[in-house]
Design an enzyme around this catalytic site. Structure first.
Site: not given
Ligand code: CMC
Length: 442
Positions: A318, A376
């Site tokens: 998140h 989720d």
């Molecule tokens: N699985 C594997 N690696 C992950 C994941 C994941 N679910 N989420 C983040 N990472 C890694 C990512 O690769 C990155 O690694 P590095 O620093 O080495 O590049 C690091 O963790 C930080 O991730 P980010 O993408 O920069 O973080 P963000 O804040 O931009 O993204 C997120 C947040 C929710 C989009 C992301 O965690 C994600 O894609 N999660 C899966 C989708 C999900 O479950 N979304 C629902 C969110 S909660 C309800 C809502 O908002 O609707």
């Protein structure tokens, strides 16, 4: 609004001083203090003073507004609506109360609660002409596509609540949206399965009525299971608002130009649809089905960690929570209650989810990056057990989030300092050049 400039012990305003190394010029930027949470550096005068914009794609360090609705402490896993912790609201309140709280700022007293419920109930039907809209969609259309279209179309039907400058009309539009979303969502489902639309029943509670409109049919009575209705209500509470996430920011940005509330909520629904946001609940279930058996989990964990593979563990991570999402805890408990009520003793998907969570939470990659299950992760298992197809999961999220979106929209419109949202950019394209006629282009 609630913001104040922070003052030091001697009463002077606290500032951050920026030194422009190009010119040696010093610029003092005021620090604003909210009621809790991190302070904010007010950069509104920065461009005038330095000729520079700030650069923050994805808004990782930028507060886009001030708000008194929802507070999140991502490090501690805290979520408050108008000051009330989400677990207390999920345990002791109900969705109608939470709607009132988000919209009005306080929990209703008994009379206010009764009146609010009656108002929402009065608005549950949709204009009969609106049903024609559905028939224009293919039966296999994704229900989120239908939602974007039909909710946007509300502005073509309710002209008497689109004047955003009239507080009464703003409130009527808010009530209409909260009341009609369950009807519109249930109709999207009915259309996809080829069953007749069910008119709302105003003798039922909000969640009960939604279940009735979704799963009832005109040819036989439908008895709502009170345990499932309670779980549905809880799921609505858990999704009601989440401060300035992508869809809420979309609603605010759309609304900042003066667009009508129905159009703004349709924009929010479009933004919610993506798998990184509300679409994740659908993606989680697809992922669990793809994993199929517990012994294949390590393979998927490795894929999630592989930089050359764009697979992510859906339902994990998140932007704000670097701790357990407090909504996920309640959701996990609700999941157990629903499966027990429905007599589902061994759900293979739940087994995979529990084991996946256990392995991920003990894996250094997930620990180091602070990736915890989010709201989720368990919701899909519950919704599937209740009988919703996966394509409806994000629709339910949109239904519940509508109150959050409209409360945030209303707060923005009522803010005297409100301006049209207009981010700037770092231009990386061509500098000026002369037009070349087509015959002279290489
Ligand atoms: N699985 C594997 N690696 C992950 C994941 C994941 N679910 N989420 C983040 N990472 C890694 C990512 O690769 C990155 O690694 P590095 O620093 O080495 O590049 C690091 O963790 C930080 O991730 P980010 O993408 O920069 O973080 P963000 O804040 O931009 O993204 C997120 C947040 C929710 C989009 C992301 O965690 C994600 O894609 N999660 C899966 C989708 C999900 O479950 N979304 C629902 C969110 S909660 C309800 C809502 O908002 O609707």
């Amino acid at each position: 609004m609630s913001q104040t400039t922070q003052t030091a012990g001697d009463g002077t305003a606290e500032t951050v001083t920026l030194i422009d190394n190009r010119t040696g010029k010093k610029i003092d930027l005021p620090i604003l203090k909210g009621s809790t949470g991190p302070d904010v550096i007010d950069i509104r005068k920065l461009y005038g003073a330095t000729g520079c914009f700030t650069y923050d794609p994805g808004f990782t360090s930028t507060a886009s507004c001030d708000s008194a609705i929802t507070y999140i402490d991502g490090d501690e896993g805290v979520l408050l609506h108008r000051g009330y912790p989400i677990d207390q609201l999920a345990e002791s309140s109900d969705f109608m109360e939470v709607c009132y709280l988000l919209l009005h700022g306080e929990l209703p007293n008994a009379a206010q609660k009764t009146e609010f419920e009656a108002t929402i109930t009065r608005h549950t039907m949709v204009h009969e002409q609106l049903t024609q809209f559905y028939r224009g969609f293919r039966r296999d259309a994704h229900p989120m596509a239908v939602m974007c279209g039909v909710v946007g179309a509300l502005s073509a039907f309710y002209h008497d609540s689109t004047d955003i400058n009239d507080p009464k009309q703003r409130m009527i539009a808010s009530h209409r949206l909260i009341a009609k979303l369950p009807t519109i969502a249930a109709m999207a489902y009915k259309y996809s399965v080829g069953q007749p639309f069910m008119y709302p029943r105003n003798d039922l509670g909000y969640a009960e009525n939604f279940l009735y409109m979704t799963f009832g049919v005109p040819c036989e009575p439908y008895k709502v299971n009170p345990v499932i209705a309670k779980a549905m209500d809880k799921i609505f509470i858990l999704h009601a608002d989440h401060e300035q996430n992508a869809s809420t920011s979309t609603v605010r940005l759309a609304g900042s130009s003066g667009a009508n509330p129905f159009a703004c909520i349709a924009a929010g629904i479009a933004s919610l649809w993506g798998p990184a946001h509300g679409g994740a609940n659908e993606a989680v279930l697809k992922m669990l089905e793809e994993i199929k058996t517990v012994d294949r989990i390590p393979e998927f964990i490795n894929r999630a960690k592989d930089k050359n593979d764009n697979f992510r563990l859906m339902g994990f991570g998140h932007r704000v929570y670097k701790n357990y999402d407090p909504r996920a805890k309640v959701m996990q408990q609700t999941c157990k209650e629903v499966l027990a009520e429905l007599g589902i003793k061994d759900d293979p998907l739940l087994d995979i989810a529990v084991e996946l969570e256990r392995i991920a939470l003990s894996d250094p990659y997930f620990i180091e990056k602070k990736l915890y299950p989010n709201v989720d992760f368990y919701s899909g298992i519950i919704l599937k057990a209740i009988g919703f197809p996966t394509s409806m999961f994000t629709v339910l999220f949109a239904l519940a989030r509508t109150v959050g979106w409209i409360s945030q929209w209303k707060e923005m419109i009522e803010d005297p300092g409100q301006k049209i949202g207009r981010p700037r950019q770092l231009y990386m394209g061509q500098t000026p050049r002369d037009y070349v006629p087509v015959e002279k282009r290489g």
